[in-house]
Design a protein around this motif. Structure first.
Motif, mmCIF file in Angstrom:
data_model
loop_
_atom_site.group_PDB
_atom_site.id
_atom_site.type_symbol
_atom_site.label_atom_id
_atom_site.label_comp_id
_atom_site.label_asym_id
_atom_site.label_seq_id
_atom_site.Cartn_x
_atom_site.Cartn_y
_atom_site.Cartn_z
ATOM 1 N N HIS A 52 0.872 -1.094 -0.032
ATOM 2 C CA HIS A 52 -0.063 0.002 -0.071
ATOM 3 C C HIS A 52 0.804 1.387 -0.169
ATOM 4 O O HIS A 52 1.627 1.318 0.813
ATOM 5 N N HIS A 96 1.882 5.360 -0.267
ATOM 6 C CA HIS A 96 1.495 6.916 -0.295
ATOM 7 C C HIS A 96 2.967 7.421 -0.564
ATOM 8 O O HIS A 96 4.063 6.876 -0.198
ATOM 9 N N SER A 136 -2.678 4.626 -2.712
ATOM 10 C CA SER A 136 -3.855 5.468 -1.778
ATOM 11 C C SER A 136 -4.382 6.426 -2.569
ATOM 12 O O SER A 136 -3.978 7.055 -3.399
ATOM 13 N N ARG A 149 -2.949 -6.067 7.355
ATOM 14 C CA ARG A 149 -2.172 -5.033 7.078
ATOM 15 C C ARG A 149 -1.638 -4.628 8.347
ATOM 16 O O ARG A 149 -2.053 -4.304 9.284
ATOM 17 N N GLU A 167 2.603 3.075 8.490
ATOM 18 C CA GLU A 167 1.511 3.929 8.100
ATOM 19 C C GLU A 167 0.539 3.962 9.455
ATOM 20 O O GLU A 167 -0.012 4.874 9.721
HETATM 21 ZN ZN ZN Z 1 -3.243 4.679 3.428
#
Ligand code: ZN
Ligand code: KMH
Length: 270
Positions: free
Chosen positions: A46, A48, A81, A220, A224
């Motif tokens: 994931h 960013h 994201s 997950r 983050e």
């Molecule tokens: Zn995120």
């Protein structure tokens, strides 16, 4: 039991280098962290992005570089994201979907987010859902509150989606608290053939992950959502958090899904 998909949430938009110097922020750092997590057992990354000064960014060119660098190293599933950071416009947030990654997040409702508000208007959600489907991207519905599941199912009812995948983000201050009762409630609201992941925030990351593993869900972890290994002790790296999940999964009999196996579970590329 079904195989376990592990998502590595490496960077996020809120954590800073000041809070944890090992937070990966440059494309190179993010790609190295992604590869380490892939080697440890993550099948989904994931992503960013950040600007040079460390501020959160949805700039398509930065995402492009991150994705290219990760793809040079491994064939993991890329999930960009579209939440970005609070205060960004939807136009800004949706930029990385035009790189046609396999997955992207889709937050289905407005929610308090610490001292801020994470805004997702019905109109914006519709627009984002249509754009993602046009680009052939599988959404991961980001669920911070129980009503957000109903919003996701409403979006789905008007569109043709082959597989539904949810991420229960549980324990954000201002949103649904991280309890096993709430996790059971969230799971009870989604269709039986949907898949789901849990992202527990802060100290809730590990217990929520363990509950999810026992319940047949997916996990997950990453900086983050949590930068600690245990109370008062920082995690060394994102990979260290993945490694611990892999060890626990082994103990309870959940085999780890490779990216190829995760693609099958999620119906990607079919
Ligand atoms: Zn995120
Ligand atoms: N940074 C949060 C406001 C996502 O990646 O789609 C939103 C978020 C969700 O992180």
């Amino acid at each position: 039991m079904n195989k376990l998909m592990i998502t590595a949430a490496l960077t996020g938009a809120e954590v800073t280098k000041e809070q944890h110097p090992a937070l990966p922020v440059t494309p190179e750092e993010i790609a190295i962290a992604a590869y380490e997590c892939f080697k440890a057992g993550a099948s989904i990354i994931h992503i960013h992005a950040r600007e040079n000064d460390g501020t959160p960014s949805q700039n398509i060119e930065i995402y492009r570089e991150i994705i290219e660098r990760i793809k040079e190293k491994c064939d993991v599933i890329i999930q960009v994201s579209t939440g970005g950071a609070v205060g960004m416009t939807m136009e800004e947030r949706m930029q990385p979907i035009f790189l046609k990654p396999e997955m992207a997040t889709l937050s289905t409702g407005t929610v308090n987010f610490g001292d801020s508000v994470f805004l997702n208007s019905p109109n914006d959600m519709e627009k984002l859902a249509d754009s993602m489907l046009n680009e052939g991207i599988l959404p991961e519905f980001e669920i911070f509150e129980v009503g957000m599941i109903q919003n996701a199912l409403k979006l789905v009812s008007k569109r043709d989606l082959k597989h539904l995948h949810f991420d229960f983000v549980i324990g954000v201050p201002g949103a649904i608290p991280a309890t096993i009762e709430n996790l059971l409630l969230l799971k009870s609201q989604i269709p039986n053939d949907a898949t789901w992941t849990v992202a527990g925030i802060g100290r809730h990351q590990l217990p929520m992950a363990v509950y999810a593993m026992l319940m047949g869900g997916h996990v997950r972890v990453g900086f983050e959502d949590n930068i600690f290994y245990k109370k008062g002790v920082f995690a060394n790296s994102n990979a260290q958090l993945i490694e611990r999940i892999v060890r626990i999964a082994d103990e309870i009999g959940r085999e780890i899904a490779t990216p190829t196996e995760a693609r099958k579970i999620l119906g990607l590329g079919i």
